[in-house]
Design a protein around this motif. Sequence first.
Motif, PDB file in Angstrom:
ATOM      1  N   VAL A   1      40.442  51.579  36.487  1.00  0.00           N
ATOM      2  CA  VAL A   1      41.666  52.084  35.714  1.00  0.00           C
ATOM      3  C   VAL A   1      41.370  52.079  34.494  1.00  0.00           C
ATOM      4  O   VAL A   1      42.193  53.317  33.697  1.00  0.00           O
ATOM      5  N   ASP A   2      40.871  51.119  33.842  1.00  0.00           N
ATOM      6  CA  ASP A   2      40.409  51.722  31.836  1.00  0.00           C
ATOM      7  C   ASP A   2      39.424  52.833  32.241  1.00  0.00           C
ATOM      8  O   ASP A   2      39.848  53.486  31.475  1.00  0.00           O
TER       9      ASP A   2
ATOM     10  N   ASP B   1      37.413  38.424  45.658  1.00  0.00           N
ATOM     11  CA  ASP B   1      38.880  39.013  45.424  1.00  0.00           C
ATOM     12  C   ASP B   1      38.810  38.848  43.672  1.00  0.00           C
ATOM     13  O   ASP B   1      39.476  40.412  43.835  1.00  0.00           O
ATOM     14  N   PHE B   2      38.244  38.113  43.328  1.00  0.00           N
ATOM     15  CA  PHE B   2      38.946  38.480  41.653  1.00  0.00           C
ATOM     16  C   PHE B   2      37.555  39.307  41.316  1.00  0.00           C
ATOM     17  O   PHE B   2      38.145  40.191  40.869  1.00  0.00           O
TER      18      PHE B   2
ATOM     19  N   SER C   1      38.190  53.953  46.071  1.00  0.00           N
ATOM     20  CA  SER C   1      39.643  53.259  46.414  1.00  0.00           C
ATOM     21  C   SER C   1      39.059  53.754  48.311  1.00  0.00           C
ATOM     22  O   SER C   1      39.109  52.424  48.977  1.00  0.00           O
TER      23      SER C   1
ATOM     24  N   LEU D   1      37.297  33.895  47.396  1.00  0.00           N
ATOM     25  CA  LEU D   1      38.356  34.141  46.488  1.00  0.00           C
ATOM     26  C   LEU D   1      37.874  34.568  45.485  1.00  0.00           C
ATOM     27  O   LEU D   1      38.475  35.337  44.585  1.00  0.00           O
ATOM     28  N   VAL D   2      36.788  34.311  44.725  1.00  0.00           N
ATOM     29  CA  VAL D   2      35.661  34.696  44.164  1.00  0.00           C
ATOM     30  C   VAL D   2      35.415  35.916  43.976  1.00  0.00           C
ATOM     31  O   VAL D   2      35.564  36.909  43.776  1.00  0.00           O
TER      32      VAL D   2
ATOM     33  N   SER E   1      43.618  41.037  40.125  1.00  0.00           N
ATOM     34  CA  SER E   1      42.793  39.887  39.400  1.00  0.00           C
ATOM     35  C   SER E   1      43.192  38.601  38.819  1.00  0.00           C
ATOM     36  O   SER E   1      42.515  37.574  39.694  1.00  0.00           O
TER      37      SER E   1
ATOM     38  N   ALA F   1      43.950  36.295  42.429  1.00  0.00           N
ATOM     39  CA  ALA F   1      42.357  36.100  42.319  1.00  0.00           C
ATOM     40  C   ALA F   1      42.222  34.371  41.277  1.00  0.00           C
ATOM     41  O   ALA F   1      41.999  33.743  41.975  1.00  0.00           O
TER      42      ALA F   1
ATOM     43  N   SER G   1      36.506  51.202  49.295  1.00  0.00           N
ATOM     44  CA  SER G   1      36.163  49.575  49.207  1.00  0.00           C
ATOM     45  C   SER G   1      37.166  50.196  50.772  1.00  0.00           C
ATOM     46  O   SER G   1      36.776  48.657  52.163  1.00  0.00           O
TER      47      SER G   1
ATOM     48  N   PHE H   1      38.882  47.251  40.721  1.00  0.00           N
ATOM     49  CA  PHE H   1      39.545  48.384  40.266  1.00  0.00           C
ATOM     50  C   PHE H   1      40.340  47.962  38.619  1.00  0.00           C
ATOM     51  O   PHE H   1      40.687  49.619  37.813  1.00  0.00           O
ATOM     52  N   ARG H   2      40.453  47.140  38.252  1.00  0.00           N
ATOM     53  CA  ARG H   2      40.798  47.145  36.763  1.00  0.00           C
ATOM     54  C   ARG H   2      39.832  48.001  36.055  1.00  0.00           C
ATOM     55  O   ARG H   2      40.221  49.033  35.015  1.00  0.00           O
TER      56      ARG H   2
ATOM     57  N   SER I   1      46.407  45.973  39.614  1.00  0.00           N
ATOM     58  CA  SER I   1      45.024  45.849  39.479  1.00  0.00           C
ATOM     59  C   SER I   1      44.655  44.820  38.662  1.00  0.00           C
ATOM     60  O   SER I   1      44.679  43.982  38.999  1.00  0.00           O
TER      61      SER I   1
ATOM     62  N   LEU J   1      36.403  41.965  43.115  1.00  0.00           N
ATOM     63  CA  LEU J   1      37.465  43.445  43.004  1.00  0.00           C
ATOM     64  C   LEU J   1      38.329  43.973  42.513  1.00  0.00           C
ATOM     65  O   LEU J   1      38.379  45.407  42.165  1.00  0.00           O
ATOM     66  N   GLY J   2      39.142  42.794  42.410  1.00  0.00           N
ATOM     67  CA  GLY J   2      40.448  43.377  41.583  1.00  0.00           C
ATOM     68  C   GLY J   2      39.440  43.504  40.090  1.00  0.00           C
ATOM     69  O   GLY J   2      40.388  44.718  39.737  1.00  0.00           O
ATOM     70  N   GLN J   3      38.701  43.190  39.577  1.00  0.00           N
ATOM     71  CA  GLN J   3      38.150  43.721  38.335  1.00  0.00           C
ATOM     72  C   GLN J   3      37.957  44.561  38.539  1.00  0.00           C
ATOM     73  O   GLN J   3      37.679  45.516  37.423  1.00  0.00           O
TER      74      GLN J   3
END
Lengths: 338, 338
Positions: A138-139, A127-128, A150, A124-125, B154, B157, A153, A134-135, B150, A130-132
């Motif tokens: 995007v920024d 996944d977190f 991507s 789970l961490v 995050s 997760a 990935s 991508f955030r 995105s 990976l989400g961060q």
Amino acid sequence: MNLAAQVQERSDPSAALEPLLRLVHDEMGEVNNIILSQARSDVALIPELARHLINSGGKRLRPMLTIGAAKMCGYEGTGHIMLAASVEFMHTATLLHDDVVDESDMRRGKKSARMLWGNQASVLVGDFLLGQAFRMMVDVGSLGALKVLSEASSVIAEGEVWQLAASKNLATTEEEYLNVIISKTAALFAAAAEIGAILTNRGPEEQAALRLYGTNIGLAFQLIDDALDYSGEAASLGKCVGDDFREGKITLPVVLSYRRGTPEERAFWRRTLQEGAIEDGDLEHAIQIMRRHNAIEETIQRAVYYGKEAREALAIFPAGEARKALIDAVDFSIARMH
Amino acid sequence: MNLAAQVQERSDPSAALEPLLRLVHDEMGEVNNIILSQARSDVALIPELARHLINSGGKRLRPMLTIGAAKMCGYEGTGHIMLAASVEFMHTATLLHDDVVDESDMRRGKKSARMLWGNQASVLVGDFLLGQAFRMMVDVGSLGALKVLSEASSVIAEGEVWQLAASKNLATTEEEYLNVIISKTAALFAAAAEIGAILTNRGPEEQAALRLYGTNIGLAFQLIDDALDYSGEAASLGKCVGDDFREGKITLPVVLSYRRGTPEERAFWRRTLQEGAIEDGDLEHAIQIMRRHNAIEETIQRAVYYGKEAREALAIFPAGEARKALIDAVDFSIARMH
């Protein structure tokens, strides 16, 4: 003197990384701050586990390639900092999931996160993070960089699934093995370098050159890793010698040894790697067989070859501090043998 | 008649989904084609495992919300198709990882992927699908949609890690529990709906309204799920009654029952959920305690409340087929009780 000995002869292999470390020093300070701040969360387990990984002594080679490549292309913005942090988060997420999949107890000489916090938290961490990652991408707002990262990935995960499906399969060919490591390892190095050209709107030629550089340095890096796992020099990498052997991983030294093996040797590989029936003294015996077939030496030779390809890929860029630093970094990934 | 019975009285709850199914029928055909083509890979395990999930009878509510919201906002492009497929891939990746974390044997009445292909494949194929989801988003090229999705990635997760950290913790408050499900479930519903407004460059008001709609329908959906796990009606959901109980999950019916519990009842919850010492007849006893405290009924009441909020959030959009379909979809997520 044989090649392995030559490579190992350098008194300080990390000297080859010095020029890159100097070049990216200031930016990497900012990258590290972003990494720490993006791993924050009200859920205490996340920063705890992330900090364990962040402080575990990785060299951060991949984000350094992003910064170095961007500087070589004359980048003057700040997007490379955030993208470099994304690259490191992608890498960290992969490590977390890899350790779960490989059931690894150690990572860089320390207990792996899954041994300390369990498989569930590691999944789970990962996944977190990976989400961060991508955030952050995007920024930065570069669709070109987002496309490259991507794709990486997906390709990394695809390579990992391939490796899982082929695990313990001694019929794996050298070509198949190279395809796996192109995906699971080299793809992120390639993307890390390529985004330097994308951020600066360089043409397709420079972009392809940096991608080629990254792919080849990644291949060299992975092959040296494979060789180290069967050499006495692995301690410096924080790796336990024989990890790959115990996990039944089919790496290039095994592929070469099996292909050239006598019926008795093949039976040995089947018993140990395929059936997992490993006894005392088997690792030493495996190393003996590899030496007999020159398999570790030839794995290093191939790494040296890809290193040469990596250096040559940079020929189209103007000579200068940045190009030299990226070229020397290739020597570092090979000289880790020491 | 009590509320649970009222909700359960409907002869065909899926009738409430009919208007949305009709509205998005053609687009969902294309979404399904994209889902199948994006799950392709030379690594055979990936399409095998992905097809198992894709054919496992999920209703695809989340991508339908994206298509429905985009149509309500008057969208005329094709980006909503690809974004809807991304949303479904994000959801599928989450399911794969959830089943590993929860050690679930069943998913929608079938063996879970991890039981058929193992935890390792589930982790890695989940990573692959997430990578593919981001590739598709990048192809659409909307940085606004990328930002929303995105962030959701995050947040989901983070919610899962929170739930893991709090698992078996009977001190969890109702507020804490709602925060978890806002993250782990409602965030994707919210993002799925919100991107409909983003694609059409609607103002912040419409965007916030769709986000609110998604959050609230997501909350209703999850609370009904929680209630179903302690009701005899769960078979229709392909869920085994008592899954949450056996996994020691603290859901709202438990939070309410524990808070109102006698010392003996609290000891029962500690033994079963905290210590995992579950004996024959314990699930039935748990349901009795919940009924005594009206906990299932009140969980449904809260779902009904969030459903109302979801419907009201759409008031700023013009009346029409699309708005009606999205409003009726709220009834569906609550009427699943039957």
